[in-house]
Design a protein around this motif. Sequence first.
Motif, PDB file in Angstrom:
ATOM      1  N   LEU A  17      11.961 -12.831  -7.869  1.00  0.00           N
ATOM      2  CA  LEU A  17      12.877 -13.652  -8.677  1.00  0.00           C
ATOM      3  C   LEU A  17      13.318 -14.911  -7.944  1.00  0.00           C
ATOM      4  O   LEU A  17      13.387 -15.989  -8.540  1.00  0.00           O
ATOM      5  CB  LEU A  17      14.100 -12.838  -9.084  1.00  0.00           C
ATOM      6  N   SER A  18      13.613 -14.785  -6.669  1.00  0.00           N
ATOM      7  CA  SER A  18      14.014 -15.960  -5.890  1.00  0.00           C
ATOM      8  C   SER A  18      12.930 -17.022  -5.913  1.00  0.00           C
ATOM      9  O   SER A  18      13.216 -18.216  -6.068  1.00  0.00           O
ATOM     10  CB  SER A  18      14.309 -15.566  -4.438  1.00  0.00           C
ATOM     11  N   GLU A  19      11.695 -16.610  -5.782  1.00  0.00           N
ATOM     12  CA  GLU A  19      10.573 -17.540  -5.769  1.00  0.00           C
ATOM     13  C   GLU A  19      10.443 -18.276  -7.102  1.00  0.00           C
ATOM     14  O   GLU A  19      10.259 -19.493  -7.136  1.00  0.00           O
ATOM     15  CB  GLU A  19       9.282 -16.779  -5.464  1.00  0.00           C
ATOM     16  N   VAL A  20      10.574 -17.559  -8.200  1.00  0.00           N
ATOM     17  CA  VAL A  20      10.461 -18.182  -9.522  1.00  0.00           C
ATOM     18  C   VAL A  20      11.602 -19.166  -9.763  1.00  0.00           C
ATOM     19  O   VAL A  20      11.385 -20.296 -10.188  1.00  0.00           O
ATOM     20  CB  VAL A  20      10.437 -17.100 -10.630  1.00  0.00           C
ATOM     21  N   PHE A  21      12.836 -18.743  -9.477  1.00  0.00           N
ATOM     22  CA  PHE A  21      13.991 -19.598  -9.763  1.00  0.00           C
ATOM     23  C   PHE A  21      14.128 -20.744  -8.760  1.00  0.00           C
ATOM     24  O   PHE A  21      14.736 -21.762  -9.079  1.00  0.00           O
ATOM     25  CB  PHE A  21      15.265 -18.759  -9.846  1.00  0.00           C
ATOM     26  N   ALA A  22      13.570 -20.619  -7.576  1.00  0.00           N
ATOM     27  CA  ALA A  22      13.640 -21.687  -6.573  1.00  0.00           C
ATOM     28  C   ALA A  22      12.927 -22.953  -7.050  1.00  0.00           C
ATOM     29  O   ALA A  22      13.225 -24.049  -6.566  1.00  0.00           O
ATOM     30  CB  ALA A  22      13.048 -21.214  -5.254  1.00  0.00           C
ATOM     31  N   GLU A  23      12.032 -22.820  -8.009  1.00  0.00           N
ATOM     32  CA  GLU A  23      11.357 -23.994  -8.567  1.00  0.00           C
ATOM     33  C   GLU A  23      12.336 -24.905  -9.311  1.00  0.00           C
ATOM     34  O   GLU A  23      12.030 -26.061  -9.578  1.00  0.00           O
ATOM     35  CB  GLU A  23      10.236 -23.566  -9.508  1.00  0.00           C
ATOM     36  N   GLY A  25      15.802 -25.100  -8.360  1.00  0.00           N
ATOM     37  CA  GLY A  25      16.942 -25.431  -7.523  1.00  0.00           C
ATOM     38  C   GLY A  25      17.183 -24.376  -6.460  1.00  0.00           C
ATOM     39  O   GLY A  25      16.344 -23.522  -6.196  1.00  0.00           O
ATOM     40  N   THR A  26      18.354 -24.434  -5.867  1.00  0.00           N
ATOM     41  CA  THR A  26      18.717 -23.531  -4.787  1.00  0.00           C
ATOM     42  C   THR A  26      19.256 -22.221  -5.345  1.00  0.00           C
ATOM     43  O   THR A  26      20.226 -22.205  -6.104  1.00  0.00           O
ATOM     44  CB  THR A  26      19.798 -24.171  -3.897  1.00  0.00           C
ATOM     45  N   VAL A  27      18.608 -21.128  -4.972  1.00  0.00           N
ATOM     46  CA  VAL A  27      19.035 -19.803  -5.396  1.00  0.00           C
ATOM     47  C   VAL A  27      20.045 -19.288  -4.377  1.00  0.00           C
ATOM     48  O   VAL A  27      19.742 -19.153  -3.200  1.00  0.00           O
ATOM     49  CB  VAL A  27      17.839 -18.836  -5.505  1.00  0.00           C
ATOM     50  N   LYS A  28      21.267 -19.021  -4.845  1.00  0.00           N
ATOM     51  CA  LYS A  28      22.318 -18.527  -3.962  1.00  0.00           C
ATOM     52  C   LYS A  28      22.305 -17.011  -3.847  1.00  0.00           C
ATOM     53  O   LYS A  28      22.568 -16.458  -2.777  1.00  0.00           O
ATOM     54  CB  LYS A  28      23.689 -18.984  -4.469  1.00  0.00           C
ATOM     55  N   ARG A  29      21.990 -16.330  -4.956  1.00  0.00           N
ATOM     56  CA  ARG A  29      22.057 -14.871  -4.952  1.00  0.00           C
ATOM     57  C   ARG A  29      21.207 -14.306  -6.077  1.00  0.00           C
ATOM     58  O   ARG A  29      21.141 -14.871  -7.164  1.00  0.00           O
ATOM     59  CB  ARG A  29      23.508 -14.443  -5.158  1.00  0.00           C
ATOM     60  N   VAL A  30      20.568 -13.168  -5.808  1.00  0.00           N
ATOM     61  CA  VAL A  30      19.831 -12.421  -6.823  1.00  0.00           C
ATOM     62  C   VAL A  30      20.331 -10.984  -6.765  1.00  0.00           C
ATOM     63  O   VAL A  30      20.394 -10.382  -5.693  1.00  0.00           O
ATOM     64  CB  VAL A  30      18.307 -12.451  -6.565  1.00  0.00           C
ATOM     65  N   HIS A  31      20.700 -10.446  -7.931  1.00  0.00           N
ATOM     66  CA  HIS A  31      21.148  -9.053  -7.999  1.00  0.00           C
ATOM     67  C   HIS A  31      20.336  -8.333  -9.069  1.00  0.00           C
ATOM     68  O   HIS A  31      20.326  -8.750 -10.228  1.00  0.00           O
ATOM     69  CB  HIS A  31      22.636  -8.978  -8.330  1.00  0.00           C
ATOM     70  N   ILE A  32      19.641  -7.265  -8.659  1.00  0.00           N
ATOM     71  CA  ILE A  32      18.845  -6.460  -9.583  1.00  0.00           C
ATOM     72  C   ILE A  32      19.473  -5.067  -9.634  1.00  0.00           C
ATOM     73  O   ILE A  32      19.306  -4.275  -8.708  1.00  0.00           O
ATOM     74  CB  ILE A  32      17.371  -6.365  -9.128  1.00  0.00           C
ATOM     75  N   PRO A  33      20.220  -4.774 -10.700  1.00  0.00           N
ATOM     76  CA  PRO A  33      20.856  -3.455 -10.800  1.00  0.00           C
ATOM     77  C   PRO A  33      19.826  -2.333 -10.896  1.00  0.00           C
ATOM     78  O   PRO A  33      18.748  -2.511 -11.479  1.00  0.00           O
ATOM     79  CB  PRO A  33      21.661  -3.533 -12.095  1.00  0.00           C
ATOM     80  N   SER A  34      20.182  -1.198 -10.328  1.00  0.00           N
ATOM     81  CA  SER A  34      19.315  -0.023 -10.430  1.00  0.00           C
ATOM     82  C   SER A  34      20.114   1.144 -10.978  1.00  0.00           C
ATOM     83  O   SER A  34      21.344   1.178 -10.890  1.00  0.00           O
ATOM     84  CB  SER A  34      18.716   0.322  -9.066  1.00  0.00           C
ATOM     85  N   ASP A  35      19.413   2.088 -11.558  1.00  0.00           N
ATOM     86  CA  ASP A  35      20.030   3.274 -12.120  1.00  0.00           C
ATOM     87  C   ASP A  35      20.637   4.110 -11.001  1.00  0.00           C
ATOM     88  O   ASP A  35      20.001   4.336  -9.973  1.00  0.00           O
ATOM     89  CB  ASP A  35      18.963   4.087 -12.868  1.00  0.00           C
ATOM     90  N   ARG A  36      21.862   4.556 -11.180  1.00  0.00           N
ATOM     91  CA  ARG A  36      22.554   5.334 -10.142  1.00  0.00           C
ATOM     92  C   ARG A  36      21.871   6.654  -9.822  1.00  0.00           C
ATOM     93  O   ARG A  36      21.845   7.087  -8.688  1.00  0.00           O
ATOM     94  CB  ARG A  36      23.983   5.640 -10.578  1.00  0.00           C
ATOM     95  N   GLU A  37      21.322   7.293 -10.841  1.00  0.00           N
ATOM     96  CA  GLU A  37      20.727   8.613 -10.643  1.00  0.00           C
ATOM     97  C   GLU A  37      19.303   8.551 -10.122  1.00  0.00           C
ATOM     98  O   GLU A  37      18.930   9.322  -9.251  1.00  0.00           O
ATOM     99  CB  GLU A  37      20.788   9.401 -11.941  1.00  0.00           C
ATOM    100  N   THR A  38      18.499   7.632 -10.667  1.00  0.00           N
ATOM    101  CA  THR A  38      17.082   7.590 -10.301  1.00  0.00           C
ATOM    102  C   THR A  38      16.750   6.530  -9.257  1.00  0.00           C
ATOM    103  O   THR A  38      15.712   6.602  -8.618  1.00  0.00           O
ATOM    104  CB  THR A  38      16.206   7.312 -11.540  1.00  0.00           C
ATOM    105  N   GLY A  39      17.618   5.513  -9.132  1.00  0.00           N
ATOM    106  CA  GLY A  39      17.345   4.413  -8.217  1.00  0.00           C
ATOM    107  C   GLY A  39      16.354   3.408  -8.781  1.00  0.00           C
ATOM    108  O   GLY A  39      16.031   2.416  -8.148  1.00  0.00           O
ATOM    109  N   ARG A  40      15.867   3.663  -9.987  1.00  0.00           N
ATOM    110  CA  ARG A  40      14.879   2.788 -10.617  1.00  0.00           C
ATOM    111  C   ARG A  40      15.545   1.510 -11.124  1.00  0.00           C
ATOM    112  O   ARG A  40      16.654   1.537 -11.649  1.00  0.00           O
ATOM    113  CB  ARG A  40      14.239   3.535 -11.783  1.00  0.00           C
TER     114      ARG A  40
END
Length: 94
Positions: A17-23, A25-40
């Motif tokens: 995601l950082s690579e795609v959005f860097a095109e 501008g400047t990416v400050k933060r990327v957050h990808i939530p995951s399922d609490r039980e499975t970690g997926r």
Amino acid sequence: MSIYVGNLSYEVNQDDLSEVFAEYGTVKRVHIPSDRETGRVRGFAFVEMASDAEEDKAIETLDGAEWMDRALKVNKAKPREDNRSGGGRRNNRF
């Protein structure tokens, strides 16, 4: 502000995601939530960029774009609703 990115592949990672959005501008933060039980990965993410103008450019270009065999859904993130109070099953008596 933050960008919501939906309909992501479950194989996506922060570097991707950082690579795609860097095109755009400047990416400050990327957050990808995951399922609490499975970690997926849950199939969506949030990206913060250095300026609103950079975010707007990324949203305009990437919304609906095909990436990793999926059509992305990209828009301004909405504030999180606090739906943790009251009314939940744990508060009901059966």
